[in-house]
Design an enzyme around this catalytic site. Structure first.
Site, PDB file in Angstrom:
ATOM      1  N   CYS A 217      -0.728  -7.618   0.358  1.00 34.94           N
ATOM      2  CA  CYS A 217      -0.401  -7.568  -1.065  1.00 34.94           C
ATOM      3  C   CYS A 217      -0.887  -8.840  -1.772  1.00 34.94           C
ATOM      4  O   CYS A 217      -2.084  -9.030  -1.924  1.00 34.94           O
ATOM      5  CB  CYS A 217       1.094  -7.315  -1.254  1.00 34.94           C
ATOM      6  SG  CYS A 217       1.482  -6.661  -2.869  1.00 34.94           S
TER       7      CYS A 217
ATOM      8  N   HIS B 261       2.728  -3.455   2.060  1.00 29.19           N
ATOM      9  CA  HIS B 261       3.509  -4.291   2.975  1.00 29.19           C
ATOM     10  C   HIS B 261       3.818  -3.534   4.260  1.00 29.19           C
ATOM     11  O   HIS B 261       4.857  -2.870   4.330  1.00 29.19           O
ATOM     12  CB  HIS B 261       4.846  -4.669   2.321  1.00 29.19           C
ATOM     13  CG  HIS B 261       4.725  -5.601   1.167  1.00 29.19           C
ATOM     14  ND1 HIS B 261       4.792  -6.959   1.310  1.00 29.19           N
ATOM     15  CD2 HIS B 261       4.541  -5.374  -0.146  1.00 29.19           C
ATOM     16  CE1 HIS B 261       4.658  -7.537   0.123  1.00 29.19           C
ATOM     17  NE2 HIS B 261       4.501  -6.597  -0.775  1.00 29.19           N
TER      18      HIS B 261
ATOM     19  N   GLU C 195       4.865  -4.815   6.955  1.00 32.93           N
ATOM     20  CA  GLU C 195       6.010  -5.493   7.591  1.00 32.93           C
ATOM     21  C   GLU C 195       7.347  -4.988   7.041  1.00 32.93           C
ATOM     22  O   GLU C 195       8.377  -5.152   7.686  1.00 32.93           O
ATOM     23  CB  GLU C 195       5.884  -7.016   7.441  1.00 32.93           C
ATOM     24  CG  GLU C 195       6.276  -7.612   6.096  1.00 32.93           C
ATOM     25  CD  GLU C 195       5.274  -7.372   4.970  1.00 32.93           C
ATOM     26  OE1 GLU C 195       4.241  -6.691   5.195  1.00 32.93           O
ATOM     27  OE2 GLU C 195       5.531  -7.848   3.852  1.00 32.93           O
TER      28      GLU C 195
HETATM   29  N1  GLN Z   1       1.895  -8.374  -8.050  1.00 35.59           N
HETATM   30  C1  GLN Z   1       1.794  -9.488  -7.172  1.00 35.59           C
HETATM   31  C2  GLN Z   1       0.614 -10.373  -7.564  1.00 35.59           C
HETATM   32  O1  GLN Z   1      -0.154 -10.007  -8.388  1.00 35.59           O
HETATM   33  C3  GLN Z   1       1.663  -9.026  -5.736  1.00 35.59           C
HETATM   34  C4  GLN Z   1       2.927  -8.282  -5.337  1.00 35.59           C
HETATM   35  C5  GLN Z   1       3.281  -8.371  -3.884  1.00 35.59           C
HETATM   36  O2  GLN Z   1       2.800  -9.210  -3.114  1.00 35.59           O
HETATM   37  N2  GLN Z   1       4.191  -7.521  -3.496  1.00 35.59           N
HETATM   38  O3  GLN Z   1       0.460 -11.436  -7.045  1.00 35.59           O
END
Ligand code: GLN
Length: 201
Positions: A80, A171, A173
């Site tokens: 992410c 994610h 995890e």
């Molecule tokens: N929206 C976050 C970003 O732009 C990422 C979200 C996440 O890691 N769950 O950094």
């Protein structure tokens, strides 16, 4: 694996660190939270967790971790926000953080309607994976050396691999999914050698 369990760092400046540690330990790896450049010593690879990429990126810069990680010497698994940190380009003109993964990403790409959702994805070499997406990015552009391992319902790449680097928009995890971490560990083959001068201590 060089006679010992892989030693994997988890960037521990902000975001979901514990869940990654649990998965990696289940898989037999040793883990170390990374907060300063000296923590990089002896690592076989590093996980960049989710969180807020701008916050993590700024902290990473302030703590002197951006420079060594930018060289790409250390196999990196980003989830992410971690994927955003790795990307060569971020849509919208925000400068890239590490640029070690030859992809462009759009942040918060699923918009408000789908801020957070789960989806079953078919991941190349692994099979069906439950993806937990939380204000997730997706990949908008993929360079030549990048392998797309999974796409979302709209055809956007959400799992990519380039050499030893791996990244997921979601994610794994948080879903108790171990196979992506296992794939990352399988690509590690011993302590990574930092380029001279990259790790200041
Ligand atoms: N929206 C976050 C970003 O732009 C990422 C979200 C996440 O890691 N769950 O950094």
């Amino acid at each position: 694996m060089a006679g010992s369990a892989p030693l994997v760092g988890i960037l521990a400046l902000q975001g979901a660190v514990r869940e990654h540690a649990a998965v990696l330990q289940d898989l037999g790896a040793r883990v170390r939270g990374v907060k300063r450049p000296s923590d990089l010593e002896g690592l076989w690879g590093i996980v960049l967790p989710g969180g807020e990429s701008t916050a993590i990126g700024l902290l990473m810069t302030e703590y002197g971790l951006r420079e060594p990680l930018r060289s790409g010497y250390l196999p990196t698994f980003g989830t992410c926000a971690g994927m955003i940190l790795m990307a060569r380009r971020i849509e919208g003109g925000e400068p890239p953080w590490l640029g070690i993964l030859d992809v462009a990403v759009a942040r918060n790409a699923y918009g408000r309607q789908r801020e957070s959702f789960e989806a079953d994805l078919e991941v190349g070499g692994i099979g069906q994976v439950r993806g937990v997406f939380i204000r997730a990015p997706y990949v908008t552009e993929v360079g030549h050396g990048v392998e797309v391992l999974a796409r979302d319902h709209g055809g956007h790449a959400v799992v990519v691999r380039q050499g030893p680097h791996l990244a997921t928009a979601f994610h794994p995890e948080l879903a108790g999914e171990h196979r992506l971490h296992a794939a990352f560990l399988a690509g590690l083959d011993g302590p990574a050698q930092a380029p001279v001068g990259a790790v200041a201590g």
